[in-house]
Scaffold this active site. Structure first.
Site, mmCIF file in Angstrom:
data_model
loop_
_atom_site.group_PDB
_atom_site.id
_atom_site.type_symbol
_atom_site.label_atom_id
_atom_site.label_comp_id
_atom_site.label_asym_id
_atom_site.label_seq_id
_atom_site.Cartn_x
_atom_site.Cartn_y
_atom_site.Cartn_z
ATOM 1 N N ASP A 112 0.969 -1.115 0.144
ATOM 2 C CA ASP A 112 0.125 0.050 -0.052
ATOM 3 C C ASP A 112 0.982 1.051 -0.031
ATOM 4 O OD1 ASP A 112 -2.115 -1.759 0.262
ATOM 5 O OD2 ASP A 112 -2.701 -0.957 2.362
ATOM 6 N N ARG A 162 -1.321 -0.477 -8.539
ATOM 7 C CA ARG A 162 -2.761 -0.232 -8.189
ATOM 8 C C ARG A 162 -2.670 1.568 -8.306
ATOM 9 N NH1 ARG A 162 -3.666 -0.897 -2.076
ATOM 10 N NH2 ARG A 162 -3.984 -3.115 -2.556
HETATM 11 C C1 LIG Z 1 -8.632 -1.555 -3.153
HETATM 12 C C2 LIG Z 1 -8.258 -0.037 -2.420
HETATM 13 C C3 LIG Z 1 -6.907 0.052 -2.177
HETATM 14 C C4 LIG Z 1 -6.675 1.399 -1.627
HETATM 15 N N1 LIG Z 1 -5.246 1.518 -1.242
HETATM 16 C C5 LIG Z 1 -4.933 2.735 -1.150
HETATM 17 C C6 LIG Z 1 -3.536 3.069 -0.575
HETATM 18 O O1 LIG Z 1 -2.737 2.212 -0.805
HETATM 19 N N2 LIG Z 1 -3.150 4.364 -0.353
HETATM 20 C C7 LIG Z 1 -3.964 5.220 -0.529
HETATM 21 O O2 LIG Z 1 -3.924 6.575 0.072
HETATM 22 N N3 LIG Z 1 -5.470 4.933 -0.361
HETATM 23 C C8 LIG Z 1 -5.993 3.791 -0.759
HETATM 24 N N4 LIG Z 1 -7.239 3.586 -0.998
HETATM 25 C C9 LIG Z 1 -8.250 4.548 -0.858
HETATM 26 C C10 LIG Z 1 -8.132 5.583 -2.012
HETATM 27 O O3 LIG Z 1 -7.244 6.355 -2.039
HETATM 28 C C11 LIG Z 1 -9.773 6.640 -1.639
HETATM 29 O O4 LIG Z 1 -9.471 7.161 -0.518
HETATM 30 C C12 LIG Z 1 -10.924 5.748 -1.787
HETATM 31 O O5 LIG Z 1 -11.047 4.815 -2.542
HETATM 32 C C13 LIG Z 1 -12.144 6.681 -1.939
HETATM 33 O O6 LIG Z 1 -11.843 7.194 -3.232
HETATM 34 P P1 LIG Z 1 -12.556 6.850 -4.827
HETATM 35 O O7 LIG Z 1 -11.827 6.755 -5.538
HETATM 36 O O8 LIG Z 1 -13.524 5.675 -4.290
HETATM 37 O O9 LIG Z 1 -13.472 8.112 -5.141
HETATM 38 P P2 LIG Z 1 -14.574 9.079 -4.214
HETATM 39 O O10 LIG Z 1 -14.706 10.013 -5.243
HETATM 40 O O11 LIG Z 1 -14.054 9.592 -3.234
HETATM 41 O O12 LIG Z 1 -15.652 8.184 -4.023
HETATM 42 C C14 LIG Z 1 -16.646 7.620 -5.112
HETATM 43 C C15 LIG Z 1 -17.907 6.902 -4.620
HETATM 44 O O13 LIG Z 1 -17.627 5.962 -3.843
HETATM 45 C C16 LIG Z 1 -18.223 5.778 -2.687
HETATM 46 N N5 LIG Z 1 -17.386 6.008 -1.672
HETATM 47 C C17 LIG Z 1 -16.064 6.468 -1.489
HETATM 48 N N6 LIG Z 1 -15.620 6.493 -0.261
HETATM 49 C C18 LIG Z 1 -16.405 6.071 0.397
HETATM 50 C C19 LIG Z 1 -16.646 5.867 2.089
HETATM 51 N N7 LIG Z 1 -15.558 5.974 2.773
HETATM 52 N N8 LIG Z 1 -17.708 5.363 2.267
HETATM 53 C C20 LIG Z 1 -18.932 5.270 1.337
HETATM 54 N N9 LIG Z 1 -18.649 5.332 0.415
HETATM 55 C C21 LIG Z 1 -17.714 5.937 -0.162
HETATM 56 C C22 LIG Z 1 -19.126 7.045 -2.772
HETATM 57 O O14 LIG Z 1 -20.530 6.740 -3.354
HETATM 58 C C23 LIG Z 1 -18.439 7.926 -3.588
HETATM 59 O O15 LIG Z 1 -19.289 8.958 -4.433
HETATM 60 C C24 LIG Z 1 -7.453 2.378 -1.768
HETATM 61 C C25 LIG Z 1 -8.795 2.124 -2.350
HETATM 62 C C26 LIG Z 1 -9.103 1.251 -2.749
HETATM 63 C C27 LIG Z 1 -10.718 0.863 -3.173
#
Ligand SMILES: Cc1cc2nc3c(=O)[nH]c(=O)nc-3n(C[C@H](O)[C@H](O)[C@H](O)COP(=O)(O)OP(=O)(O)OC[C@H]3O[C@@H](n4cnc5c(N)ncnc54)[C@H](O)[C@@H]3O)c2cc1C
Length: 290
Positions: A112, A162
């Site tokens: 990560d 990723r």
């Molecule tokens: C498999 C995976 C691994 C990850 N690994 C890392 C990492 O190593 N380092 C890092 O910094 N980040 C990591 N993340 C987190 C990522 O950076 C985002 O903070 C997170 O995925 C929310 O962003 P989004 O791309 O879903 O978009 P957004 O625009 O934030 O969300 C899009 C939609 O997703 C839904 N959603 C998003 N977050 C939430 C929530 N918390 N609760 C409820 N609904 C939500 C909502 O419907 C929202 O409208 C990871 C995410 C995933 C999916």
């Protein structure tokens, strides 16, 4: 938080449970529904070498159970959990133990990305170990201004990457403060990682997002470029947008869900609250009712 049943219930929306068994149970259920899994043992910024070694041991157990149960799952770990704050050597030794076991069982080990304080050291360790452990996979964050350059260097070595938006609070000097810029950066990086040139170098991209527009973009870009479904994957977090799983599966996309487990859930949970204010409002309503 631990003592309030309403809060505990809400934490369980995002965390499989305190024990590895909880995560393995969720992974088996997801696998049965055609979804792959990634398993995270919660913990970060450990303070002693014993704690760091224990974290690596926990991941060895994760790998052993994945093999024993024949799950379609991989571990996903944080370097500060393996002792990055205690020095590169401590962390590297622990990471190599996990990476070597993963290599022996042909299992990817996802590293990560944490806050920008660790970006350089994380990518450097990844680049150093990648020639030996081709099963190591890394993460980049579209909110960082530097990421386009990092992606170019990762393409050069044919990395497994990723792409996520980024979950930490960063200053505007190094990260886009406006969500629209973060999303636009994500779209550009997605296009680059799915380009013919990147794929020809052996890049395997994973698009970690619940953003339906970006997921659609990945699928459309792949289709237009003749990129088959086994050359990339979509990743999501346990407890978020489960409603999309079936649609993606039916459309033939490869989907992986990251399942966290463990007692040390606070940091992970707070990041999930912070990225979606509605979660905080929901939590407060539950607490008041409780
Ligand atoms: C498999 C995976 C691994 C990850 N690994 C890392 C990492 O190593 N380092 C890092 O910094 N980040 C990591 N993340 C987190 C990522 O950076 C985002 O903070 C997170 O995925 C929310 O962003 P989004 O791309 O879903 O978009 P957004 O625009 O934030 O969300 C899009 C939609 O997703 C839904 N959603 C998003 N977050 C939430 C929530 N918390 N609760 C409820 N609904 C939500 C909502 O419907 C929202 O409208 C990871 C995410 C995933 C999916």
């Amino acid at each position: 938080m631990d003592r309030l049943p309403a809060a505990r219930r809400f934490v369980r929306r995002f965390v499989a449970g305190p024990a590895l068994e909880d995560a393995l149970g969720v992974a088996a259920r997801l696998n049965a529904a055609g979804v792959d899994a990634a398993i995270t043992h919660l913990g970060e910024n450990v303070a002693t070498t014993d704690d760091a070694a224990r974290a690596a041991d926990a991941y060895l157990e994760v790998l052993a159970e994945i093999g024993r149960r024949r799950l379609r799952a991989v571990p996903s770990l944080k370097l500060t959990h393996l002792g990055l704050d205690l020095g590169d050597a401590v962390c590297r030794e622990n990471l190599e133990r996990v990476a070597a076991r993963g290599l022996a069982t042909r299992t990817l080990v996802w590293v990560d990305m944490e806050s920008s304080a660790y970006t350089d050291r994380t990518l450097e360790l990844y680049r150093r170990l990648h020639p030996t452990y081709s099963n190591l996979a890394c993460v980049v964050q579209s909110y960082l201004r530097r990421t386009a350059q990092d992606v170019e260097r990762l393409i050069e070595i044919g990395a497994t990457v990723r792409l996520c938006k980024g979950a930490y609070r960063e200053p505007p000097a190094i990260a886009f403060p406006d969500k629209r810029d973060v999303d636009a950066s994500y779209a550009r990086l997605l296009d680059r990682l799915l380009s013919a040139d990147a794929l020809a170098r052996g890049v395997y991209p994973a698009f970690a997002t619940h953003d339906e527009r970006l997921i659609a973009r990945a699928r459309e870009k792949a289709k237009a470029g003749g990129v088959t479904a086994d050359r990339y994957e979509i990743q999501m977090l346990y407890g978020i947008r489960h409603d999309l799983h079936a649609t993606l599966g039916a459309a033939g996309s490869r989907l992986r869900v990251l399942i966290p487990y463990g007692e040390d859930w606070y940091g992970y949970f707070v990041r999930r609250l912070a990225e979606r204010p509605a979660n905080l409002a929901f939590l407060f309503r539950q607490l008041l009712r409780g």
